[in-house]
Design an enzyme around this catalytic site. Structure first.
Site, PDB file in Angstrom:
ATOM      1  N   MET A   1      58.445  44.130  48.193  1.00  0.00           N
ATOM      2  CA  MET A   1      57.769  43.258  47.248  1.00  0.00           C
ATOM      3  C   MET A   1      57.595  41.844  47.783  1.00  0.00           C
ATOM      4  SD  MET A   1      58.688  42.313  43.280  1.00  0.00           S
ATOM      5  CE  MET A   1      58.204  43.925  42.666  1.00  0.00           C
TER       6      MET A   1
ATOM      7  N   LYS B   1      32.728  33.059  43.648  1.00  0.00           N
ATOM      8  CA  LYS B   1      33.479  33.771  42.617  1.00  0.00           C
ATOM      9  C   LYS B   1      34.858  34.161  43.133  1.00  0.00           C
ATOM     10  CE  LYS B   1      31.431  38.265  43.809  1.00  0.00           C
ATOM     11  NZ  LYS B   1      30.686  39.439  43.312  1.00  0.00           N
TER      12      LYS B   1
ATOM     13  N   ARG C   1      25.418  48.855  38.789  1.00  0.00           N
ATOM     14  CA  ARG C   1      26.506  48.031  38.286  1.00  0.00           C
ATOM     15  C   ARG C   1      26.009  47.418  36.972  1.00  0.00           C
ATOM     16  NH1 ARG C   1      29.363  44.245  42.625  1.00  0.00           N
ATOM     17  NH2 ARG C   1      27.440  43.023  42.422  1.00  0.00           N
TER      18      ARG C   1
ATOM     19  N   TYR D   1      62.538  50.750  53.244  1.00  0.00           N
ATOM     20  CA  TYR D   1      62.742  51.763  52.210  1.00  0.00           C
ATOM     21  C   TYR D   1      62.336  53.146  52.698  1.00  0.00           C
ATOM     22  CZ  TYR D   1      63.307  48.128  48.619  1.00  0.00           C
ATOM     23  OH  TYR D   1      63.759  47.081  47.856  1.00  0.00           O
TER      24      TYR D   1
END
Length: 324
Positions: A307, A33, A131, A258
């Site tokens: 990013m 998956k 779940r 940053y």
């Protein structure tokens, strides 16, 4: 250039390592998956089939469809089938895990509507992970429905919540005890052969006395087993690679990134690599919490992850712009 390198020899090693822990009669479900855990679902699936995997499992129908289109013919279990895709499941000969009265009734309705019979399905019970899955109190309802049904129950399973916890573990023992009762009651009420399975990768390592008929292995195939001792038997199959964009000489006290996210404790060098949080390098890395390998040596991530750029301290590592 940036790319994800998948080592199929390591995948084979992991498969054989896990298989070696099982008795010959125990079958293995390979979980592919989420694009084979973020790799390449068609390539991984084909390799597992060539190695002898007994079945594959995906989360959702579209993943199973992709495998069929890639030529995969082994049984494919869909763990979380959504009702709107039930007809597609039948068209592609996928095997749904039914997990509630509503899912059972809707799938059997469509089976009758499409004039199918003896269609293979799996039943999932919720024994404590909370779940998805039938409540164990629904077992009499399931047994009653099985007696006159157009489906063929292939397996019954559940999922442990803390299979990697050191034994003895009260929560896991409770789940195992509940599943043993589910097994007992189903066997008592049918003459049909039903397979049972409970264990994921950690469970395979931690509970060799409860391998049952099948085991499900996902993350183990890709090189991890949730404990350091178990990890030693496996090999991570994926490496994310790129090249250095630029190298800076940084003086003591100069900040990087940053918000002045990192301050150089001494004179050093910084390499900038063209990957960032847009590529999945999460922002909680940086500040020395993550690292990359450059010429075989660790270079810690420093400052805030950008990013599409990440800065790493290379110090005295011998390297040049363009190096891997």
């Amino acid at each position: 250039m940036s790319f994800l390198e998948i080592n199929l020899k390591k995948l084979a090693h992991n498969y054989k390592s896990i298989r070696s822990q099982l008795e010959p009669r125990v079958k293995m479900i390979g979980v592919v998956k989420a694009n084979a855990y973020g790799s390449a679902i068609d390539i991984i699936a084909n390799k597992l089939v060539s190695l002898g995997i007994d079945a594959l499992a995906v989360a959702y129908t579209n993943e199973g469809v992709a495998l069929r289109r890639a030529g995969i013919q082994v049984p494919i279990i869909v763990f979380y089938p959504q009702f709107q895709n039930f007809k597609k499941i039948i068209e592609q000969q996928l095997e749904p895990a039914l997990y509630s009265k509503r899912s059972w009734l809707e799938f059997t309705r469509i089976i009758k509507e499409t004039r199918n019979s003896d269609y293979p399905i799996h039943v999932k019970y919720n024994t404590g992970l909370n779940r998805i899955g039938f409540n164990p109190n629904d077992i009499d309802w399931v047994i009653a429905k099985l007696k006159h049904s157009p489906i063929k129950l292939k397996s019954i399973y559940s999922h442990l919540g803390t299979s990697e916890a050191r034994r003895p573990d009260q929560k896991t023992d409770s789940q195992i005890g509940l599943f043993e009762e589910i097994i007992r009651k189903h066997k008592k009420n049918t003459k049909e052969k039903i397979d049972f399975h409970l264990l994921n990768t950690s469970g395979i390592f931690n509970y060799p006395d409860f391998h049952l008929d099948w085991v499900r292995t996902g993350i183990g195939l890709y090189g991890f087993a949730n404990q350091l001792d178990w990890n030693k038997k496996l090999k991570p199959i994926a490496s994310l690679k790129t090249t250095i964009t630029q190298i800076h000489k940084i003086s003591k006290g100069v900040t990087v990134g940053y918000n002045c996210g990192w301050t150089a404790p001494n004179d050093t060098q910084i390499a900038v690599i063209p990957l960032g949080h847009a590529d999945g390098i999460a922002r909680h890395y940086g500040h020395g919490k993550g690292w990359v390998l450059i010429n075989g040596k660790k270079a810690p991530m420093v400052g805030n992850i950008c990013m599409d750029m990440t800065m790493v301290e290379i110090g005295q590592i011998k390297c040049e712009e363009g190096n891997e």
